[in-house]
Write a protein that holds these residues in place. Structure first.
Motif, mmCIF file in Angstrom:
data_model
loop_
_atom_site.group_PDB
_atom_site.id
_atom_site.type_symbol
_atom_site.label_atom_id
_atom_site.label_comp_id
_atom_site.label_asym_id
_atom_site.label_seq_id
_atom_site.Cartn_x
_atom_site.Cartn_y
_atom_site.Cartn_z
ATOM 1 N N THR A 160 0.696 -1.224 -0.282
ATOM 2 C CA THR A 160 -0.237 -0.342 -0.439
ATOM 3 C C THR A 160 0.989 1.437 0.588
ATOM 4 O O THR A 160 0.431 2.256 -0.723
ATOM 5 N N GLY A 161 1.946 1.165 0.921
ATOM 6 C CA GLY A 161 2.787 2.633 1.012
ATOM 7 C C GLY A 161 3.890 2.917 -0.444
ATOM 8 O O GLY A 161 3.488 3.459 -0.900
ATOM 9 N N VAL A 162 4.152 1.596 -1.263
ATOM 10 C CA VAL A 162 4.824 1.756 -2.044
ATOM 11 C C VAL A 162 3.479 1.929 -3.521
ATOM 12 O O VAL A 162 4.163 2.793 -4.352
ATOM 13 N N ILE A 163 2.639 2.153 -3.683
ATOM 14 C CA ILE A 163 1.291 2.234 -4.106
ATOM 15 C C ILE A 163 1.627 3.752 -3.769
ATOM 16 O O ILE A 163 0.876 4.953 -5.128
ATOM 17 N N PHE A 164 1.261 4.388 -2.109
ATOM 18 C CA PHE A 164 1.164 5.690 -2.448
ATOM 19 C C PHE A 164 2.146 6.415 -3.259
ATOM 20 O O PHE A 164 1.891 7.450 -2.850
ATOM 21 N N LEU A 165 3.811 6.049 -2.286
ATOM 22 C CA LEU A 165 4.367 6.356 -3.050
ATOM 23 C C LEU A 165 4.404 6.761 -5.128
ATOM 24 O O LEU A 165 5.004 7.969 -4.751
ATOM 25 N N PHE A 166 4.252 6.115 -5.497
ATOM 26 C CA PHE A 166 4.372 5.783 -6.785
ATOM 27 C C PHE A 166 3.311 7.242 -7.261
ATOM 28 O O PHE A 166 3.191 7.748 -7.996
ATOM 29 N N ALA A 167 1.838 7.386 -6.992
ATOM 30 C CA ALA A 167 1.137 8.322 -7.022
ATOM 31 C C ALA A 167 1.845 9.174 -6.335
ATOM 32 O O ALA A 167 1.611 10.309 -7.222
ATOM 33 N N ALA A 168 2.255 9.945 -5.506
ATOM 34 C CA ALA A 168 3.010 11.243 -5.682
ATOM 35 C C ALA A 168 4.067 11.624 -5.813
ATOM 36 O O ALA A 168 4.044 12.591 -6.648
ATOM 37 N N LEU A 169 4.888 10.395 -7.004
ATOM 38 C CA LEU A 169 5.659 10.184 -7.517
ATOM 39 C C LEU A 169 5.518 11.070 -9.567
ATOM 40 O O LEU A 169 5.695 11.509 -9.967
ATOM 41 N N HIS A 170 3.946 10.196 -9.878
ATOM 42 C CA HIS A 170 3.843 10.132 -11.083
ATOM 43 C C HIS A 170 2.650 11.035 -10.560
ATOM 44 O O HIS A 170 3.101 11.631 -12.590
ATOM 45 N N ASN A 171 2.507 11.703 -10.328
ATOM 46 C CA ASN A 171 0.901 13.023 -10.347
ATOM 47 C C ASN A 171 0.492 13.366 -11.409
ATOM 48 O O ASN A 171 0.180 13.901 -12.231
ATOM 49 N N LYS A 172 -0.357 11.671 -12.295
ATOM 50 C CA LYS A 172 -1.134 11.022 -13.255
ATOM 51 C C LYS A 172 -1.759 9.563 -12.913
ATOM 52 O O LYS A 172 -1.748 8.986 -11.677
ATOM 53 N N ALA A 173 -3.214 9.516 -13.157
ATOM 54 C CA ALA A 173 -3.584 9.158 -13.106
ATOM 55 C C ALA A 173 -3.602 8.407 -11.411
ATOM 56 O O ALA A 173 -3.842 7.212 -10.813
ATOM 57 N N HIS A 174 -4.408 9.394 -11.178
ATOM 58 C CA HIS A 174 -5.007 9.365 -9.072
ATOM 59 C C HIS A 174 -5.451 8.810 -9.345
ATOM 60 O O HIS A 174 -5.648 7.817 -7.649
ATOM 61 N N LYS A 175 -7.027 8.226 -9.679
ATOM 62 C CA LYS A 175 -7.556 7.591 -9.639
ATOM 63 C C LYS A 175 -7.407 6.026 -9.756
ATOM 64 O O LYS A 175 -7.549 5.515 -8.877
ATOM 65 N N ALA A 176 -6.834 5.509 -10.771
ATOM 66 C CA ALA A 176 -5.900 4.036 -10.741
ATOM 67 C C ALA A 176 -5.107 3.791 -9.613
ATOM 68 O O ALA A 176 -5.386 2.721 -8.720
ATOM 69 N N TYR A 177 -4.063 4.793 -8.986
ATOM 70 C CA TYR A 177 -3.420 4.736 -7.872
ATOM 71 C C TYR A 177 -4.450 4.933 -6.874
ATOM 72 O O TYR A 177 -4.293 3.243 -5.708
#
Length: 169
Positions: free
Chosen positions: A51-68
């Motif tokens: 879960t934390g890795v997904i949150f980290l990727f979401a914070a770094l990627h800054n796109k596809a918020h809904k998918a993350y």
């Protein structure tokens, strides 16, 4: 007038920090308080890590918020399922508790991977032992609560992003 603008990157970063805090608490209990984690405890830590890795990727990627957000929520809900099983095992009558297994190190060396994964997800007799209670709840119960909060927190990003998008129109 809206003084605070919703920032999904910050929101996901907060989720990542929350997961890191949970993992740090688990490490503290294991290495400082010397509470040996059972197979379900380790499975819960892996779910927190995912879960934390997904949150980290979401914070770094800054796109596809809904998918993350959906991915993090699914990961947190899987962890909640593992925690719920752990809580259930702790509340079984003593005559219904499954047998204890050999240590995880032994299992990893001598059992097939499928058996090891099954053991880690279903729990054994040592998973039914209550090692500590804080404010009336066991550690697995607190972990279950944390997973549910993480799932809601993650799904809330979808709603907040939709409201932020509406306010721009």
């Amino acid at each position: 007038m809206n003084f605070v603008k919703f920032n999904p990157r910050l929101w996901f970063l907060l989720g990542f920090i929350g997961c890191c805090s949970l993992l740090a608490a688990g490490a503290y209990m294991q290495f400082v308080a010397e509470l040996e984690p059972c197979p379900l405890c380790i499975s819960q830590r892996l779910a927190i890590l995912a879960t934390g890795v997904i949150f980290l990727f979401a914070a770094l990627h800054n796109k596809a918020h809904k998918a993350y957000a959906l991915g993090a929520a699914v990961s947190a809900l899987i962890g909640a399922g593992i925690s719920a099983r752990h809580v259930w095992l702790q509340h079984l009558p003593p005559d219904q508790v499954p047998e204890c297994s050999p240590g995880l190190e032994y299992v990893f060396r001598h059992f097939p991977l499928t058996e090891t994964i099954k053991l880690m997800l279903t729990g054994t007799g040592e998973c039914s032992q209550i090692e500590g209670i804080f404010l009336g709840l066991t550690v697995p119960a607190w972990t279950l609560l944390a997973f549910l909060i993480l799932a809601v927190f993650s799904l809330l990003t979808i709603r907040l992003q939709a409201k932020a998008d509406e306010s721009r129109i």
